[in-house]
Motif scaffolding. Structure first.
Motif, PDB file in Angstrom:
ATOM      1  N   GLU A  66       0.833  -1.211   0.000  1.00  0.00           N
ATOM      2  CA  GLU A  66       0.000   0.000   0.000  1.00  0.00           C
ATOM      3  C   GLU A  66       0.861   1.253   0.000  1.00  0.00           C
ATOM      4  N   GLU A  67       1.880   1.256   0.830  1.00  0.00           N
ATOM      5  CA  GLU A  67       2.762   2.422   0.899  1.00  0.00           C
ATOM      6  C   GLU A  67       3.489   2.634  -0.432  1.00  0.00           C
ATOM      7  N   ALA A  70       1.385   4.392  -2.871  1.00  0.00           N
ATOM      8  CA  ALA A  70       1.313   5.837  -2.626  1.00  0.00           C
ATOM      9  C   ALA A  70       2.462   6.559  -3.333  1.00  0.00           C
ATOM     10  N   ALA A  76      -3.398   5.259  -0.303  1.00  0.00           N
ATOM     11  CA  ALA A  76      -3.164   4.043   0.471  1.00  0.00           C
ATOM     12  C   ALA A  76      -4.374   3.738   1.346  1.00  0.00           C
TER      13      ALA A  76
END
Length: 191
Positions: A66-67, A70, A76
């Motif tokens: 998720e990071e 970003a 995220a």
């Protein structure tokens, strides 16, 4: 071309154990996680991975992915980031003056059981990337059907796709088609 540091290579390999496009997951069982960690020299052969350790690894991976998304402008999922932060709290590390296993000043807590010790190695690699700023070069492909993690070798760190010829081209073709549809009217052919 800028070669990815060892820490980036480890995090990239960990994040890419899930293949969105193919719908496969190289860590979908505890045995596969054990094999993956063993294959990277993080865990001795034959170590059993518990269900809790397996779940912890999956939470860590999901949050890292998720990071990295970003880094290409995706929003995220906060729950995934919280889950990864919770996983990291279960993988304590210490600072050492002699350097750890990966030439880092961090080392896994020696009291950690073997599997968590191995996962702490992944956490240390992530930490090294964040501290050095190299985490910004590790990205998840902006093509959501792909989502492959890659090391951005562009000079200005602006690359968004793992492959311009495949994923970048798909994205540009969709935008062009959408623009053409908007210009000509929804579904109305041009004369």
């Amino acid at each position: 071309m800028i070669d990815a540091p060892v820490s980036a290579q480890l995090v990239e390999a960990f994040a890419n154990t899930v293949d969105v496009e193919l719908g496969t997951d190289d860590l979908d069982t505890a045995k596969k996680l054990s094999d993956w960690l063993t294959g990277r020299g993080l865990l001795d052969r034959g170590r059993r991975v518990s269900a809790d350790d397996h779940a912890l690894a999956l939470r860590l991976r999901a949050g890292i992915r998720e990071e990295l998304g970003a880094n290409v402008g995706d929003t995220a999922e906060p729950g995934q980031l919280v889950g990864a932060d919770e996983a990291l709290r279960e993988l304590p590390v210490f600072v050492t003056v002699r350097g750890g296993d990966r030439h880092s000043a961090l080392t896994p807590d020696p009291e950690l059981p073997p599997v968590r010790h191995a996962l702490a190695g992944v956490a240390i690699a992530w930490s090294d990337l964040v501290v050095t700023g190299d985490a910004a070069r590790l990205k998840r492909c902006a093509e959501h059907a792909c989502a492959w993690v890659f090391w951005d070798v562009s000079k200005n760190r602006s690359r968004r796709w793992c492959s311009m010829r495949v994923c970048g081209n798909r994205n540009k073709a969709r935008r062009y088609a959408a623009k053409q549809t908007a210009t000509t009217g929804a579904g109305v052919p041009r004369p």
